[in-house]
Design a protein around this motif. Sequence first.
Motif, PDB file in Angstrom:
ATOM      1  N   TYR A 144      47.863 -17.702  57.294  1.00  0.00           N
ATOM      2  CA  TYR A 144      47.589 -18.655  55.471  1.00  0.00           C
ATOM      3  C   TYR A 144      46.883 -17.886  54.909  1.00  0.00           C
ATOM      4  CZ  TYR A 144      50.139 -22.740  57.113  1.00  0.00           C
ATOM      5  OH  TYR A 144      51.944 -23.137  56.769  1.00  0.00           O
ATOM      6  N   LEU A 145      46.129 -17.265  55.283  1.00  0.00           N
ATOM      7  CA  LEU A 145      45.272 -16.185  54.738  1.00  0.00           C
ATOM      8  C   LEU A 145      46.005 -14.926  53.992  1.00  0.00           C
ATOM      9  CD1 LEU A 145      41.459 -16.874  56.675  1.00  0.00           C
ATOM     10  CD2 LEU A 145      42.471 -17.392  54.419  1.00  0.00           C
ATOM     11  N   LEU A 146      46.607 -14.083  54.624  1.00  0.00           N
ATOM     12  CA  LEU A 146      47.678 -12.801  54.404  1.00  0.00           C
ATOM     13  C   LEU A 146      48.611 -13.406  53.446  1.00  0.00           C
ATOM     14  CD1 LEU A 146      46.602 -10.890  57.588  1.00  0.00           C
ATOM     15  CD2 LEU A 146      45.117 -10.760  56.049  1.00  0.00           C
ATOM     16  N   TYR A 191      45.813 -17.937  64.416  1.00  0.00           N
ATOM     17  CA  TYR A 191      46.907 -17.404  64.139  1.00  0.00           C
ATOM     18  C   TYR A 191      47.585 -17.988  62.529  1.00  0.00           C
ATOM     19  CZ  TYR A 191      52.190 -16.530  63.363  1.00  0.00           C
ATOM     20  OH  TYR A 191      52.734 -15.822  63.143  1.00  0.00           O
ATOM     21  N   GLY A 192      47.482 -19.177  63.019  1.00  0.00           N
ATOM     22  CA  GLY A 192      47.368 -19.865  62.189  1.00  0.00           C
ATOM     23  C   GLY A 192      46.606 -19.902  60.424  1.00  0.00           C
ATOM     24  N   GLY A 193      45.893 -19.473  60.905  1.00  0.00           N
ATOM     25  CA  GLY A 193      44.611 -19.578  59.772  1.00  0.00           C
ATOM     26  C   GLY A 193      44.790 -18.214  58.992  1.00  0.00           C
ATOM     27  N   ALA A 220      43.565 -22.960  70.624  1.00  0.00           N
ATOM     28  CA  ALA A 220      42.569 -21.909  69.578  1.00  0.00           C
ATOM     29  C   ALA A 220      43.264 -21.543  68.909  1.00  0.00           C
ATOM     30  CB  ALA A 220      41.175 -22.389  70.191  1.00  0.00           C
ATOM     31  N   LEU A 221      43.445 -19.979  69.654  1.00  0.00           N
ATOM     32  CA  LEU A 221      44.890 -19.374  69.614  1.00  0.00           C
ATOM     33  C   LEU A 221      45.573 -19.713  69.017  1.00  0.00           C
ATOM     34  CD1 LEU A 221      45.374 -17.205  73.013  1.00  0.00           C
ATOM     35  CD2 LEU A 221      44.096 -17.198  70.984  1.00  0.00           C
TER      36      LEU A 221
END
Length: 116
Positions: free
Chosen positions: A114-116, A109-111, A104-105
């Motif tokens: 990718y958003l930034l 972290y990946g999410g 989950a971490l």
Amino acid sequence: MTRPWKLRWSGAAAGLLNGIFGGGGGAVLLPLLQKCDVEGRRAFATSLAVILPLSALSALIYWQKTDLSLWTALPYLLGGLAGGLTGGVLMGRVSVLWLRRLFALLLLYGGVRYLL
């Protein structure tokens, strides 16, 4: 008992994501396997077993359609093999609860990345 169509759709979703993004099908497959009543540690192992041929197929298609460089990939492959060996050994020693938390971490972290 899990219906075979649930397992097939889960595999199709993993294959689709793996093909589109060049990897990452396991990120969707693992929660889907657990939703299909596959036990925790078995779900992790099954996800890995399914992703290997999906990734090989995706890599072959990318190689045919793009200018994939195996020389560029080689250092990552060597590091990935060492990490995979270490992770495989550690997976048997870490509780399923902590495996889920770590996964989950990693997804969070990946999410965020990718958003930034």
